[in-house]
Write an enzyme that holds these catalytic residues in place. Structure first.
Site, mmCIF file in Angstrom:
data_model
loop_
_atom_site.group_PDB
_atom_site.id
_atom_site.type_symbol
_atom_site.label_atom_id
_atom_site.label_comp_id
_atom_site.label_asym_id
_atom_site.label_seq_id
_atom_site.Cartn_x
_atom_site.Cartn_y
_atom_site.Cartn_z
ATOM 1 N N LYS A 225 0.844 -1.190 0.000
ATOM 2 C CA LYS A 225 0.000 0.000 0.000
ATOM 3 C C LYS A 225 0.882 1.243 0.000
ATOM 4 O O LYS A 225 1.444 1.622 1.027
ATOM 5 C CB LYS A 225 -0.942 0.044 1.205
ATOM 6 N N GLU B 87 9.534 1.990 11.004
ATOM 7 C CA GLU B 87 10.553 3.051 10.930
ATOM 8 C C GLU B 87 9.803 4.372 10.867
ATOM 9 O O GLU B 87 8.982 4.577 9.965
ATOM 10 C CB GLU B 87 11.463 2.864 9.719
ATOM 11 N N CYS C 208 13.207 11.934 6.481
ATOM 12 C CA CYS C 208 13.109 11.498 7.882
ATOM 13 C C CYS C 208 14.404 11.802 8.619
ATOM 14 O O CYS C 208 14.402 12.038 9.822
ATOM 15 C CB CYS C 208 12.794 10.019 7.950
ATOM 16 N N GLU D 103 8.510 16.863 15.294
ATOM 17 C CA GLU D 103 8.896 16.738 13.884
ATOM 18 C C GLU D 103 8.010 17.649 13.040
ATOM 19 O O GLU D 103 6.783 17.575 13.114
ATOM 20 C CB GLU D 103 8.725 15.285 13.411
HETATM 21 P P1 NAD Z 1 2.075 8.752 7.510
HETATM 22 O O1 NAD Z 1 2.376 8.042 8.765
HETATM 23 O O2 NAD Z 1 1.028 9.789 7.501
HETATM 24 O O3 NAD Z 1 1.646 7.676 6.376
HETATM 25 C C1 NAD Z 1 2.455 6.571 6.068
HETATM 26 C C2 NAD Z 1 1.602 5.480 5.436
HETATM 27 O O4 NAD Z 1 0.693 4.964 6.414
HETATM 28 C C3 NAD Z 1 0.752 5.930 4.268
HETATM 29 O O5 NAD Z 1 0.775 4.937 3.273
HETATM 30 C C4 NAD Z 1 -0.630 6.058 4.890
HETATM 31 O O6 NAD Z 1 -1.688 5.913 3.976
HETATM 32 C C5 NAD Z 1 -0.613 4.903 5.868
HETATM 33 N N1 NAD Z 1 -1.585 4.984 6.970
HETATM 34 C C6 NAD Z 1 -2.174 6.091 7.501
HETATM 35 N N2 NAD Z 1 -2.963 5.741 8.544
HETATM 36 C C7 NAD Z 1 -2.853 4.399 8.694
HETATM 37 C C8 NAD Z 1 -3.404 3.455 9.608
HETATM 38 N N3 NAD Z 1 -4.212 3.823 10.595
HETATM 39 N N4 NAD Z 1 -3.043 2.154 9.492
HETATM 40 C C9 NAD Z 1 -2.204 1.755 8.525
HETATM 41 N N5 NAD Z 1 -1.650 2.603 7.607
HETATM 42 C C10 NAD Z 1 -1.974 3.913 7.692
HETATM 43 O O7 NAD Z 1 3.472 9.331 6.990
HETATM 44 P P2 NAD Z 1 3.761 10.216 5.692
HETATM 45 O O8 NAD Z 1 3.193 11.573 5.888
HETATM 46 O O9 NAD Z 1 3.417 9.460 4.465
HETATM 47 O O10 NAD Z 1 5.365 10.281 5.740
HETATM 48 C C11 NAD Z 1 6.072 11.172 6.544
HETATM 49 C C12 NAD Z 1 6.535 10.498 7.823
HETATM 50 O O11 NAD Z 1 7.302 9.345 7.506
HETATM 51 C C13 NAD Z 1 7.449 11.368 8.653
HETATM 52 O O12 NAD Z 1 7.126 11.221 10.014
HETATM 53 C C14 NAD Z 1 8.836 10.814 8.380
HETATM 54 O O13 NAD Z 1 9.779 11.053 9.379
HETATM 55 C C15 NAD Z 1 8.527 9.362 8.244
HETATM 56 N N6 NAD Z 1 9.579 8.658 7.522
HETATM 57 C C16 NAD Z 1 10.405 7.825 8.218
HETATM 58 C C17 NAD Z 1 11.439 7.176 7.569
HETATM 59 C C18 NAD Z 1 12.346 6.239 8.305
HETATM 60 O O14 NAD Z 1 12.994 5.410 7.666
HETATM 61 N N7 NAD Z 1 12.437 6.322 9.611
HETATM 62 C C19 NAD Z 1 11.618 7.355 6.195
HETATM 63 C C20 NAD Z 1 10.745 8.210 5.519
HETATM 64 C C21 NAD Z 1 9.721 8.855 6.184
#
Ligand code: NAD
Length: 478
Positions: A171, A244, A278, A378
């Site tokens: 997804k 992550e 991130c 963040e």
């Molecule tokens: P997000 O958490 O909003 O979404 C991530 C994914 O989760 C999306 O595909 C979203 O549709 C899905 N999602 C949302 N609600 C959900 C639920 N209840 N259950 C299951 N899936 C769900 O994050 P984002 O805005 O897409 O990305 C930014 C974030 O990602 C930042 O916090 C960033 O730090 C983090 N990030 C971390 C890393 C790492 O390796 N640590 C790398 C890249 C981004």
């Protein structure tokens, strides 16, 4: 857009609902219309993969590796076109997007190699019988990914999961559905069987349904802390879960640093990818002896940064990916200003012609309170909080004073203190005289504290493959 890929067919959502994605540099342009999937689509996707992945699992590792190499070839041949799509969909600069599209094939090749190295062990028994472990695929893996590296991060999940013989329900983020589809297309074209791969487009509703399905053996997620925590609560006790999550990454600059070099390191980490990495630098912790001179250099670089549509050749910083990211960033700028932090860069006007995009100027705040939201939370935008310290010990204490622990850097000529920093900082990645962003594709990657479940680091070769395999212990008597 082709839609969801379930059971070997491209289909719409069961409900018929769709969403659209617009170009963040000019929101008048629709880039993709895609299924807004719900629990029914999630259920169908898991059913398809649960029933179909064995054919893939039963292929030898050599055959699976060959497919991953072919997918890498396909993606490499398309790297330039994919980069342009990535810019239109997500908003990076073309240079940043090319780095991503050229790196992704290497990830798949790395895991193709790992497919060949999965091995068990034998154990001494004393009675002539044989005891050995064999490593089998987990079964159905759900991979849920963010938008900020929409090709690279999924390849680091689908690559090892498929290499180990699992079926994957993928997804992608609802912000980058098109690039998600491109990865699936390449894998299918390369020969991943339809039963081993499903694509479910949509947002949190589909994601939540996928992780709650008891037929899922492992969930691998990259995204925000709040969503990661919700997933952690939702998975069952027998499901593996790798999360992550976010960061609040500091760079410490000590009084002996080369300040031109330090400014470059901080600016690249803070404003590269529009601050949406991130591992991006969001805090500068600087010794008071060099505070003013360093801030001056950083402010000059920030103010000179060319912001615009990532497809324009000379642009150094693209838009934020979504209107929500823009609103969030502005919210923190307002909070900081209200809390008497001093805005040193970021109040310059956006260039004319960019008013339909999610643009913001790189911002630098000094005199930031250590406990303020700007120093603790963040933001995921191009906002740098500068914190002044009077000693190395104080710098480490400020660096460690957040709930996150993803990446942390130190700029110094004193290697002794650099090693001391590496030992004492609560961070999964430590950078000495390098930006907090950027990583080797073959080295372990992951955070500490609220940045990660600290379960199985990504890109860690054999360790990573353990997440996607289960051990069976087999006893054989003659
Ligand atoms: P997000 O958490 O909003 O979404 C991530 C994914 O989760 C999306 O595909 C979203 O549709 C899905 N999602 C949302 N609600 C959900 C639920 N209840 N259950 C299951 N899936 C769900 O994050 P984002 O805005 O897409 O990305 C930014 C974030 O990602 C930042 O916090 C960033 O730090 C983090 N990030 C971390 C890393 C790492 O390796 N640590 C790398 C890249 C981004």
């Amino acid at each position: 857009m082709k839609g969801n890929f379930i059971g070997g067919e491209w289909v719409g959502s069961a409900s018929g609902r769709t969403r659209e994605r617009r170009n963040p540099a000019d929101e008048r342009e629709v880039v993709a219309v895609f299924p807004d999937s719900d629990a029914k689509d999630a259920h169908d996707a898991v059913s398809a993969v649960a029933g179909g992945y064995r054919e893939w699992a039963d292929r030898g590792p050599e055959a699976r590796a060959a497919v991953l190499h072919r997918a890498a070839d396909i993606l490499a041949a398309r790297a330039d076109d994919l980069a342009r799509e990535l810019v239109r969909e997500e908003g990076k600069t073309l240079t940043e997007a090319l780095t991503e599209t050229r790196r992704t094939p290497s990830n798949l090749r790395f895991y193709a190699g790992e497919a060949l190295r999965v091995a068990g062990r034998t154990y001494a028994t004393g009675d002539g019988s044989l005891v050995y472990t064999s490593r089998e695929p987990v079964g159905v893996v759900v991979a849920i990914t963010p938008w900020n590296f929409p090709l690279n991060i999924p390849s680091r999940k689908l690559g090892p999961a498929l290499a180990a013989g699992n079926g994957v329900v993928f997804k992608p983020s609802e912000v980058t559905p098109l690039i998600g589809q491109r990865l699936v297309e390449a894998l299918l074209e390369a020969g991943v069987p339809a039963g081993a791969l499903a694509l479910v487009q949509g947002g949190g509703e589909a994601g939540a349904a996928l992780v709650a399905d008891p037929r899922v053996g492992a969930v691998t997620f990259t995204g925000s802390y709040d969503v990661g925590a919700a997933i952690h609560r939702a998975v069952g006790p027998s499901q593996r879960c790798q999360l992550e999550m976010g960061g609040k990454n500091p760079v410490i600059v000590l009084e002996d640093a080369d300040l031109d070099r330090a400014a470059d390191i901080v600016v690249r980490g803070a404003f590269g990818l529009s601050g949406q990495a991130c591992t991006g630098t969001s805090r500068l912790v600087v010794h008071e002896a060099v505070h003013d001179a360093l801030v001056e250099r950083i402010v000059t670089l920030a103010r000179a940064r060319r912001v615009g549509n990532g497809l324009s050749g000379d642009v150094q910083m693209g838009p934020l990916a979504t209107r929500a990211q823009l609103d969030k960033t502005r919210h923190y700028l307002d909070l900081a200003a209200a809390a008497d932090a001093v805005l040193r860069a970021g109040d310059e006007p956006i260039e004319p012609g960019l008013e339909h995009g999610n643009f913001v100027r790189p911002a630098v705040f000094t005199d930031v309170d250590r406990s303020s939201p700007l120093a603790q939370e963040e933001i995921f935008g191009p906002v740098l909080a500068v914190l002044r310290v009077d000693s190395f010990d104080d710098a480490i204490s400020v660096a460690n004073d957040t709930a996150y622990g993803l990446s942390a850097g130190v700029v110094t000529r004193d290697l002794g203190r650099a090693f001391d920093f590496a030992r004492r900082v609560d961070s999964g990645l430590v950078k000495v005289n390098q930006p907090t962003t950027g990583m080797a594709m073959n080295a372990p990657f992951g955070g500490l504290k609220n940045s990660s479940t600290q379960t199985f680091k990504e890109q860690a070769g054999e360790t990573m493959m353990h997440f996607y395999t289960v051990d069976k212990t087999v006893y054989v008597a003659s």
